[in-house]
Design a protein around this motif. Structure first.
Motif, mmCIF file in Angstrom:
data_model
loop_
_atom_site.group_PDB
_atom_site.id
_atom_site.type_symbol
_atom_site.label_atom_id
_atom_site.label_comp_id
_atom_site.label_asym_id
_atom_site.label_seq_id
_atom_site.Cartn_x
_atom_site.Cartn_y
_atom_site.Cartn_z
ATOM 1 N N GLY A 78 0.818 -1.219 0.000
ATOM 2 C CA GLY A 78 0.000 0.000 0.000
ATOM 3 C C GLY A 78 0.844 1.257 0.000
ATOM 4 N N ILE A 79 1.828 1.303 0.894
ATOM 5 C CA ILE A 79 2.683 2.495 0.990
ATOM 6 C C ILE A 79 3.541 2.633 -0.269
ATOM 7 C CG2 ILE A 79 4.604 3.527 2.268
ATOM 8 C CD1 ILE A 79 3.356 2.434 4.819
ATOM 9 N N SER A 80 4.022 1.521 -0.821
ATOM 10 C CA SER A 80 4.825 1.585 -2.061
ATOM 11 C C SER A 80 4.025 2.203 -3.194
ATOM 12 C CB SER A 80 5.272 0.184 -2.486
ATOM 13 O OG SER A 80 5.840 -0.507 -1.436
ATOM 14 N N ILE A 81 2.748 1.763 -3.335
ATOM 15 C CA ILE A 81 1.902 2.300 -4.411
ATOM 16 C C ILE A 81 1.690 3.801 -4.216
ATOM 17 C CG2 ILE A 81 -0.441 2.270 -5.373
ATOM 18 C CD1 ILE A 81 -0.446 -0.768 -4.873
ATOM 19 N N LEU A 82 1.436 4.205 -2.982
ATOM 20 C CA LEU A 82 1.212 5.628 -2.693
ATOM 21 C C LEU A 82 2.478 6.444 -2.975
ATOM 22 C CD1 LEU A 82 -0.931 5.889 0.549
ATOM 23 C CD2 LEU A 82 -1.495 6.713 -1.728
ATOM 24 N N VAL A 83 3.631 5.929 -2.598
ATOM 25 C CA VAL A 83 4.900 6.641 -2.809
ATOM 26 C C VAL A 83 5.163 6.802 -4.310
ATOM 27 C CG1 VAL A 83 7.405 6.388 -2.591
ATOM 28 C CG2 VAL A 83 5.976 6.060 -0.605
ATOM 29 N N LEU A 84 4.942 5.706 -5.058
ATOM 30 C CA LEU A 84 5.167 5.766 -6.525
ATOM 31 C C LEU A 84 4.193 6.753 -7.179
ATOM 32 C CD1 LEU A 84 5.776 1.991 -7.310
ATOM 33 C CD2 LEU A 84 7.386 3.853 -7.697
ATOM 34 N N ALA A 85 2.921 6.715 -6.744
ATOM 35 C CA ALA A 85 1.918 7.623 -7.321
ATOM 36 C C ALA A 85 2.264 9.077 -7.004
ATOM 37 C CB ALA A 85 0.534 7.267 -6.779
ATOM 38 N N SER A 86 2.709 9.340 -5.784
ATOM 39 C CA SER A 86 3.082 10.705 -5.395
ATOM 40 C C SER A 86 4.277 11.189 -6.196
ATOM 41 C CB SER A 86 3.435 10.754 -3.900
ATOM 42 O OG SER A 86 2.326 10.478 -3.123
ATOM 43 N N TRP A 87 5.239 10.317 -6.379
ATOM 44 C CA TRP A 87 6.451 10.676 -7.146
ATOM 45 C C TRP A 87 6.098 10.959 -8.597
ATOM 46 C CZ3 TRP A 87 9.081 7.607 -10.962
ATOM 47 C CH2 TRP A 87 10.307 8.140 -11.362
ATOM 48 N N LYS A 88 5.168 10.158 -9.164
ATOM 49 C CA LYS A 88 4.740 10.354 -10.554
ATOM 50 C C LYS A 88 4.007 11.693 -10.690
ATOM 51 C CE LYS A 88 2.209 8.048 -14.223
ATOM 52 N NZ LYS A 88 1.270 6.999 -14.593
ATOM 53 N N LYS A 89 3.162 11.999 -9.705
ATOM 54 C CA LYS A 89 2.407 13.257 -9.742
ATOM 55 C C LYS A 89 3.352 14.452 -9.623
ATOM 56 C CE LYS A 89 -1.656 15.455 -7.889
ATOM 57 N NZ LYS A 89 -2.772 15.437 -6.996
ATOM 58 N N HIS A 90 4.341 14.315 -8.759
ATOM 59 C CA HIS A 90 5.326 15.386 -8.554
ATOM 60 C C HIS A 90 6.121 15.627 -9.841
ATOM 61 C CE1 HIS A 90 8.272 17.830 -6.481
ATOM 62 N NE2 HIS A 90 9.236 17.054 -6.932
ATOM 63 N N LYS A 91 6.492 14.529 -10.513
ATOM 64 C CA LYS A 91 7.251 14.623 -11.772
ATOM 65 C C LYS A 91 6.390 15.304 -12.859
ATOM 66 C CE LYS A 91 9.993 11.510 -14.497
ATOM 67 N NZ LYS A 91 10.197 10.141 -14.914
ATOM 68 N N LYS A 92 5.114 14.952 -12.890
ATOM 69 C CA LYS A 92 4.187 15.527 -13.880
ATOM 70 C C LYS A 92 4.034 17.024 -13.639
ATOM 71 C CE LYS A 92 -0.155 13.811 -15.831
ATOM 72 N NZ LYS A 92 -1.348 13.001 -15.531
ATOM 73 N N ARG A 93 3.976 17.390 -12.366
ATOM 74 C CA ARG A 93 3.832 18.805 -12.005
ATOM 75 C C ARG A 93 5.051 19.595 -12.459
ATOM 76 N NH1 ARG A 93 3.193 19.204 -6.053
ATOM 77 N NH2 ARG A 93 1.442 17.815 -6.324
ATOM 78 N N ILE A 94 6.249 19.011 -12.310
ATOM 79 C CA ILE A 94 7.491 19.686 -12.722
ATOM 80 C C ILE A 94 7.481 19.863 -14.237
ATOM 81 C CG2 ILE A 94 10.009 19.435 -12.897
ATOM 82 C CD1 ILE A 94 9.904 17.967 -10.196
ATOM 83 N N VAL A 95 7.083 18.829 -14.985
ATOM 84 C CA VAL A 95 7.046 18.901 -16.457
ATOM 85 C C VAL A 95 6.063 19.987 -16.898
ATOM 86 C CG1 VAL A 95 6.304 17.625 -18.510
ATOM 87 C CG2 VAL A 95 7.808 16.530 -16.855
ATOM 88 N N ASN A 96 4.879 20.023 -16.272
ATOM 89 C CA ASN A 96 3.862 21.029 -16.610
ATOM 90 C C ASN A 96 4.382 22.436 -16.330
ATOM 91 O OD1 ASN A 96 2.022 19.204 -17.507
ATOM 92 N ND2 ASN A 96 0.887 19.089 -15.574
ATOM 93 N N THR A 97 5.062 22.607 -15.209
ATOM 94 C CA THR A 97 5.612 23.918 -14.836
ATOM 95 C C THR A 97 6.651 24.354 -15.859
ATOM 96 O OG1 THR A 97 5.411 23.135 -12.552
ATOM 97 C CG2 THR A 97 6.503 25.248 -12.879
ATOM 98 N N GLU A 98 7.485 23.421 -16.305
ATOM 99 C CA GLU A 98 8.506 23.737 -17.320
ATOM 100 C C GLU A 98 7.854 24.135 -18.632
ATOM 101 O OE1 GLU A 98 12.115 20.829 -15.709
ATOM 102 O OE2 GLU A 98 11.066 20.325 -17.572
ATOM 103 N N GLU A 99 6.798 23.408 -19.029
ATOM 104 C CA GLU A 99 6.108 23.723 -20.284
ATOM 105 C C GLU A 99 5.487 25.112 -20.221
ATOM 106 O OE1 GLU A 99 3.292 20.585 -20.963
ATOM 107 O OE2 GLU A 99 4.827 19.203 -21.666
ATOM 108 N N VAL A 100 4.869 25.444 -19.097
ATOM 109 C CA VAL A 100 4.230 26.752 -18.934
ATOM 110 C C VAL A 100 5.290 27.848 -18.968
ATOM 111 C CG1 VAL A 100 3.053 28.218 -17.232
ATOM 112 C CG2 VAL A 100 2.172 25.930 -17.739
ATOM 113 N N SER A 101 6.422 27.645 -18.338
ATOM 114 C CA SER A 101 7.465 28.674 -18.299
ATOM 115 C C SER A 101 8.107 28.831 -19.676
ATOM 116 C CB SER A 101 8.516 28.323 -17.247
ATOM 117 O OG SER A 101 9.132 27.104 -17.564
ATOM 118 N N ASN A 102 8.199 27.731 -20.503
ATOM 119 C CA ASN A 102 8.739 27.811 -21.869
ATOM 120 C C ASN A 102 7.827 28.635 -22.776
ATOM 121 O OD1 ASN A 102 11.025 26.397 -21.275
ATOM 122 N ND2 ASN A 102 10.238 24.428 -22.016
ATOM 123 N N GLU A 103 6.500 28.462 -22.559
ATOM 124 C CA GLU A 103 5.530 29.218 -23.375
ATOM 125 C C GLU A 103 5.637 30.720 -23.046
ATOM 126 O OE1 GLU A 103 1.734 27.482 -22.595
ATOM 127 O OE2 GLU A 103 2.224 25.647 -23.646
#
Lengths: 70, 278
Positions: free
Chosen positions: B253-278
């Motif tokens: 359970g904790i492994s799944i939550l940690v992986l999901a949180s890390w994936k969400k955090h990575k997605k947020r960083i990518v989105n922030t980079e895309e917005v700043s590039n625009e």
């Protein structure tokens, strides 16, 4: 199930149901077999660990506030 | 579901030994299965409200059991304070973390909560109350019975309840305890079945879970009948269930939550980079 929202006390009792049922059966015997007279000390120790794990799970779940993953 | 069914078998075997020695185990199992099927036909809120009504009674009964047996306590049974040793207490004793298996429901609670911001309160309160409840139960048994005797193979709490007496009139109150415990068990089965049906409904994308009620009831009944005798089902509860809880609830359970949180955090960083590039 998703139509009805669970209150705070109801949620606490939901989680307690598991341990209560298990304790009625053989959980006390199983715990006493492993730790014998040190059971109370062991319980305090694992409660601290469980509180840390519970808080960690809460911090992780906070990242998904509106997700209806269930 | 599997562990709930095996626990049902254990509980019914205990009832059979205590009160129904001449009754076939099938009828005792059916009593609970039919009750659960009927309860599941109602809404989830009725199960929760019933749970809210019955569980405080059970908690009060345990507190009563603890204080009513104080005259039978031997405080010397707490010694030696480290039991079998440091390793057994703090390393092997980690297996007792399976007593907090109720944490599994924390994963499913957030979308169901009326006030999701109170999740922290729910988490800490439930774990704290679990600890207090466990402390009361186990202290009562530890102080009453010698540790080398495993109290009662069926239910140590039932054995402790038999010692309660107030004079010659109020004796053998264990029947009332058993009544509350049976109600609590029915609530537990109902909750487990409801969550299992909803998970199954999500996985299979079916529109309604009404046809599943009787099927899940039959499933519980069939799994409960699988163990040959009480020894087999008791062995599952003592040897296999703790590892299941540790492996699935805590590690997976904790492994799944940690992986999901890390994936969400990575997605947020990518989105922030895309917005700043625009």
């Amino acid at each position: 199930m998703l139509k009805y929202k669970v209150g705070t006390l109801e949620a606490v009792m939901l989680i307690l149901t598991i341990v209560i049922v298990h304790t009625i059966l053989s959980l006390p015997r199983d715990i006493l077999v492993i730790t014998s007279s040190a059971t109370i000390l062991n319980l305090i120790y694992i409660t601290a660990i469980a509180l840390c794990i519970g808080y960690f799970i809460y911090r992780l779940l906070r990242n998904f506030p509106r997700s209806r993953y269930y | 579901m599997i562990s709930a069914s095996i626990m049902l078998r254990n509980f019914c075997e205990g009832l059979k030994i205590i009160y129904y020695p001449m009754t076939n185990i099938v009828f005792i199992l059916l009593m609970f299965v039919i009750a659960v099927c009927i309860a599941n036909k109602l809404d989830f809120n009725s199960t929760l409200k019933t749970n809210l009504l019955i569980l405080p009674l059970v908690l009060a009964s345990i507190i009563f059991l603890f204080f009513a047996n104080i005259q039978n306590f031997s405080p010397q049974r707490i010694f030696p304070i480290l039991g079998h040793g440091l390793t057994e207490t703090f390393v092997t004793g980690l297996l007792n973390l399976s007593a907090f298996g109720g944490i599994a429901y924390l994963y499913f609670l957030p979308p169901l909560l009326k006030e999701p911001q109170k999740l922290k309160k729910v988490t800490l309160l439930s774990i704290g109350m679990t600890a207090i409840y466990l402390l009361l139960c186990i202290s009562a048994i530890l102080f009453m019975f010698p540790s080398f005797i495993s109290a009662n193979e069926i239910s140590p709490l039932y054995n402790a309840a038999r010692y309660i007496e107030f004079g010659s009139f109020f004796q053998r109150l264990e029947s009332i305890f058993l009544l509350f415990w049976m109600l609590a068990f029915a609530c537990y089965l109902s909750i487990v079945t409801k969550f299992s049906m909803n998970i199954f409904k999500k996985i299979t994308s079916i529109s309604t879970k009404k046809p599943l009620i009787d099927i899940f009831g039959l499933l519980i009944f069939a799994i409960a009948l699988l163990p040959e005798n009480f020894a087999v089902s008791s062995n599952f509860e003592s040897s296999i269930y703790p590892y299941l809880v540790l492996g699935i609830v805590f590690i997976l359970g904790i492994s799944i939550l940690v992986l999901a949180s890390w994936k969400k955090h990575k997605k947020r960083i990518v989105n922030t980079e895309e917005v700043s590039n625009e």
